[in-house]
Design an enzyme around this catalytic site. Sequence first.
Site, PDB file in Angstrom:
ATOM      1  N   ASP A 210      91.790  26.497  10.089  1.00 55.60           N
ATOM      2  CA  ASP A 210      91.545  27.832   9.930  1.00 55.60           C
ATOM      3  C   ASP A 210      90.708  28.379  11.046  1.00 55.60           C
ATOM      4  O   ASP A 210      89.969  29.339  10.751  1.00 55.60           O
ATOM      5  CB  ASP A 210      91.032  27.790   8.489  1.00 55.60           C
ATOM      6  CG  ASP A 210      91.673  27.340   7.311  1.00 55.60           C
ATOM      7  OD1 ASP A 210      93.008  27.695   7.092  1.00 55.60           O
ATOM      8  OD2 ASP A 210      90.928  26.515   6.796  1.00 55.60           O
TER       9      ASP A 210
ATOM     10  N   HIS B 246      99.448  30.464   9.994  1.00 50.10           N
ATOM     11  CA  HIS B 246      98.884  30.988  11.136  1.00 50.10           C
ATOM     12  C   HIS B 246      98.949  32.340  11.123  1.00 50.10           C
ATOM     13  O   HIS B 246     100.228  32.901  11.125  1.00 50.10           O
ATOM     14  CB  HIS B 246      99.623  30.359  12.250  1.00 50.10           C
ATOM     15  CG  HIS B 246      99.160  29.025  12.456  1.00 50.10           C
ATOM     16  ND1 HIS B 246      99.811  28.302  13.660  1.00 50.10           N
ATOM     17  CD2 HIS B 246      98.357  28.230  12.130  1.00 50.10           C
ATOM     18  CE1 HIS B 246      99.385  26.921  13.781  1.00 50.10           C
ATOM     19  NE2 HIS B 246      98.338  26.756  12.725  1.00 50.10           N
TER      20      HIS B 246
END
EC number: 6.3.4.4
Length: 432
Positions: A14, A42
């Site tokens: 992340d 993403h």
Amino acid sequence: MGKSVVVLGAQWGDEGKGKIVDLLTDRVKYVVRYQGGHNAGHTLIINGEKTVLRLIPSGILHNNVTCLIGNGVVLSPSALMQEMGELESRGINVRERLLISEACPLIMPYHVAMDHAREAALGNNKIGTTGRGIGPAYEDKVARRGLRVSDLFNKEKFAAKLKNVLDYYNFQLVQYYKAEPVDYQKTLDDVMAIADIILGMVADISTILDTARKNGDNILFEGAQGAMLDIDHGTYPFVTSSNTTAGGVATGAGFGPRNIDYVLGIIKAYCTRVGGGPFTTELFDETGAEIARKGNEFGAVTGRPRRCGWFDAVAIRRAIQVNSISGFCMTKLDVLDGFDEVKICVGYKLPSGEVVDYAPLSAKDWEGVEPVYESMPGWKENTFGVTDYNKLPAAVHNYVKRIEQVTGVPVAILSTGPDRVETMILQDPFKQ
């Protein structure tokens, strides 16, 4: 001479890899996924429009780029079709620009069912998987019973193999986990309905990459998750099921390790983690809550809240060591705006009282470890969207320089917002 650059997360995932891959993609001909599956989201924001990609490489939004999915990726046919449909509905021609290794293991419905059954059985001790069948699919690969993309070329043999492996799974699901069995005919029909679409994109990924390198083309390898979640080098057992480190490029795409020119490690200006597992700098106070709120720290795929803490230079040193990180891209710098002080963890205090500068390998060795912090003055100025390094506050310069000092790695790129334009490239990885 072309350059081959690996972009990977240097923390627990992340970190903002998708944006950076998208930013650098205008320099390359190929973008390659080499590990993981559709468990990683993403997030890209381009001209205010948000796109979340889970399986297809982030370069798909650039018309001049060919996207490759290497053999190290576990491929969910249904997830692939869903993602392709979303992109094609926006006019993006995926089928002519996406190539897939025939050696990719397939994620099937029984993998997902097993993932959920195991997590339910573990209760409070669960690993915290995304529940998308990633781990069971990798298990099948290692056990040599898994179905691969190449099996779709012979539909009769595929049906027979599916029957055998599904019997194996259904026995466990019903007898041990007391869960519902997975229907054979529906599973077969669903995958056969889309098999020819997938087979139309099959290619020899390793040979394509070798030819590209010899032709002087730039290549970007897009990592998923983060280095500290690596199956071998992460905080085991609270890890993912693939090699998230730079070594995964060689095994997961068939690309020679000596041909990698630069490894760009993506780091947040602080740390986050999703799910269970050690997190030495985790904050349980209002500061942690404020970082989570300002950083919008919720998983792009799962929606789960992320645990937040100060920057951990000790854990990062392990990532540097394992990945040969050439430079950092620091993201979400603007999230730290407004704090009176910011902290960097520079050591771990063990239960014995000894202070060390290295991270343990297994989760059990992290028990009782306390962070040793350096405190630095924060900054009140708004850094969101700043694109000139010289216009950043002096306190930001000091913070960035201190992270470079304690890690020994330069910060090559700074990100001050989610859009690709909200970025400062201090050192271009493709020009080093």
